[in-house]
Design an enzyme around this catalytic site. Structure first.
Site: not given
Length: 675
Positions: A120, A141
């Site tokens: 991640k 995002r």
């Protein structure tokens, strides 16, 4: 005015673009460049020149069009056609077992589920939209539904292709990934920021986010950003693979970077094994990660599981223990290292960071304290990564109390009470009581006994450690009071070894002033400066009595070195040890003071090979006594090369540059004529 381009020119431009796209793919995606940077630059410059001559042939996907747009006044908004949802977090093995159980129950299966596992990344999530293989939009995002249009900026990132490679990509393809800044690039960026006096970034994630959200794309282009792709969003007019891991492979074939650490694992145990493996590698990776992500690999199974609230049921982020936490700075203590450098240590309200309770952390040096504006009483951010010493990474200024106290290095050494000095252009402050300070004792004795200093044969580092640990020596002068009985009481020290050391100590009592000055460890005074000081002043008393102005009259002694020498000799403890050494019988012949022009002043000599009449160190001392400088390498500035037997590459270099070469006989004749 441009002319109509020929078919050959159009074809050449197309070929150059294809070649540059291909080499970008090799460099950024495969990390396997096949041509030198200079050749890439040549191709790029040729394309640039042709496009300047025929601007009507410029296309948005040309490699020359990464940077060039004007700064924006503000970012536009982008509404994500497929929401960029966040992942649920897991922190324990039990959480992962529960996730795997829910997945199996949702799919109605009892066997092991296959998961695609990957690190991640600790960066900034973005969406890239390609139409007919050409990058047309980049967006952050944001809140998952609406993000910012950062197209101009993502175009500047070399790892993001302006045009997809290969074949078979959908007509409309939305790619999702993480833009991040590698650790090396982050360190180099902060060095540049510091050199310019600009604000430095706290960590690579903040640096990546700040760099991507610049209204001027030229600033983004100057930052070392890159990207790993981790999935897709909207797909139209094409087929994609049936497994997530295979989709990532497709993205790689189309010229997009994906993590090389992606792996398909089976069941909860496979996920946990992967988590432990990546955790062990974490600190050695060239980028920051904060966990790993597991995704059900079969796309059909993902669709069956669907979503809950704002997260998919088929994926989870398994987070590592936090590497940063907030706590209170209670005090700052200064530790003295073996070379005398003072290091500030933060005493903290204990806090659990990355699996360990932290109550102390480094503050590095005074410059870092000032840069971060750290004060006692502040709420600070503590960072810990692996086995690295925890550090105070920053201050939460909004929580600063009214009584917060500024931090300054002490005026006196906390160990021995000598003056603390910080020389110009040095980050660390130092204790000036090198001969006396207990914190520097072992290092001072090792230096004192060195071959180029007092040359005490047999007094190696391990023996110094033993003598100090047993309390037999507290400073260098104590060496000359060691007895045969004391030495033989030490582990692995026999009668003969003890006798040899006593003899070596006796021999070392007769030295030179230059060697003595080097041995006592005056900061900033090396072998050459010690020789110069000895010749200039002739005796120790004259040197110790000199003020900084008098010291700066010495050749090659500037203000910083003069300050260091003056401060060293004006520490009572240092003078005490020097007097003890002289009382122990350390003597040297008086040097003839330099009162006239030295015959070899300004000449540079290089010694190579073996001399039969003297050692190379003795030859060096004789040359320096006549004013010459002795260098270790041959250059155009070299005056003479003295070549003994078995002279090597330095002799070849001298012939190549036309430097005069002296054999041993000619060298001895020169010394005799000048003495």
């Amino acid at each position: 005015m441009t002319t109509n381009p020929s078919h050959e020119l159009v074809a050449r431009i197309a070929k150059l673009r294809d070649e540059l796209h291909h080499h970008n793919y090799l460099y950024y995606v495969l990390d396997a460049p096949e041509i030198p940077d200079a050749e890439y630059d040549r191709l790029f410059q040729e394309l640039q020149q042709l496009e300047q001559q025929h601007p009507e042939l410029i296309t948005p996907d040309s490699p020359t069009q990464r940077v060039g747009a004007k700064p924006l006044k503000e970012f536009g908004e982008v509404r994500h056609e497929v929401p960029m949802l966040s992942l649920a977090n897991a922190f324990t093995e039990g959480d992962i077992n529960d996730f795997d159980r829910r997945v199996r129950e949702g799919l109605g299966i009892k066997g092991e589920v296959e998961y695609s596992a990957e690190p991640k990344m600790d960066g900034l999530a973005v969406s890239l939209l390609y139409e007919d293989g050409v990058l047309v939009r980049g967006a952050t995002r944001g809140d998952g539904t609406t993000g910012e249009d950062v197209t101009q900026n993502v175009r500047t990132i070399g790892a993001i292709p302006l045009r997809l490679s290969g074949k078979g990509y959908p007509r409309r393809l939305e790619v999702r990934g993480e833009i991040y800044m590698p650790r090396q690039g982050f360190d180099e960026l902060n060095k540049r920021q510091a050199a310019r006096g600009d604000k430095m970034f706290a960590n690579p994630r903040n640096a990546a986010a700040g760099s991507l959200r610049q209204l001027d794309p030229r600033i983004t282009a100057d930052r070392p950003l890159t990207m790993f792709c981790y999935g897709i969003g909207r797909v139209e007019g094409g087929r994609i693979a049936e497994r997530h891991s295979e989709i990532l492979h497709q993205l790689s074939q189309w010229g997009l970077r994906v993590s090389p650490l992606i792996r398909v694992v089976r069941g909860a145990q496979g996920c946990l094994d992967y988590y432990r493996e990546i955790g062990e590698q974490r600190d050695a990776l060239p980028f920051d990660i904060d966990g790993v992500v597991y995704k059900v690999d079969h796309i059909e199974q993902q669709e069956t599981l669907g979503f809950i609230s704002r997260s998919p049921r088929w994926a989870v982020a398994h987070k590592f223990p936090a590497q940063e936490e907030m706590t209170t700075l209670l005090d700052v203590e200064w530790q003295v290292g073996r070379t005398g450098a003072l290091t500030p240590v933060a005493r903290l309200e204990p806090v659990f960071v990355s699996g360990v309770t932290v109550s102390n952390a480094t503050l590095h040096n005074q410059d870092e304290i000032d840069r971060k504006d750290v004060r006692i009483g502040d709420t600070v951010i503590v960072r810990r990564a692996g086995d690295v010493i925890p550090e105070v990474a920053g201050v939460v200024l909004s929580k600063r109390p009214a009584h917060a106290k500024k931090v300054h290095y002490p005026a006196k050494c906390p160990v021995c009470g000598s003056d603390v000095e910080r020389l110009e252009d040095q980050a660390a402050a130092h204790c000036t009581g090198g001969l006396y300070c207990a914190a520097q004792r072992k290092e001072a004795i090792k230096h004192f006994a060195g071959r180029r200093a007092m040359d005490i044969d047999g007094l190696g580092d391990k023996l110094v450690e033993q003598l100090a640990d047993e309390g037999l020596i507290h400073d260098v002068a104590d060496l000359y009071h060691l007895t045969h009985t004391q030495l033989t009481s030490l582990e692995r020290m026999g009668d003969k070894s003890a006798a040899n050391l006593i003899d070596a100590l006796e021999k070392s009592r007769h030295t030179t002033l230059a060697r003595f000055l080097l041995a006592i460890g005056i900061p900033e005074v090396g072998e050459a400066t010690a020789q110069t000081l000895a010749r200039h002043f002739g005796d120790l008393d004259a040197l110790m009595a000199a003020d900084e102005a008098a010291l700066q009259l010495v050749q090659d002694v500037g203000p910083v070195v003069a300050q260091s020498i003056h401060t060293f000799f004006h520490q009572p403890h240092n003078r005490e040890v020097i007097n003890k050494l002289i009382a122990a019988g350390i003597t040297w012949p008086n040097e003839q003071r330099t009162t006239h022009h030295q015959p070899l002043a300004g000449k540079i000599f290089v010694l190579t090979g073996t001399l039969s009449t003297m050692t190379r160190d003795e030859a060096k001392e004789k040359l320096e006594a006549l004013g010459a400088k002795v260098s270790g390498s041959v250059s155009k500035k070299t005056s003479y090369v003295v070549a003994g037997e078995e002279a090597g590459s330095k002799l070849d270099k001298a012939h190549e540059l036309g430097v005069e070469v002296l054999d041993e006989a000619a060298f001895m004749e020169m010394l005799a004529s000048l003495s």
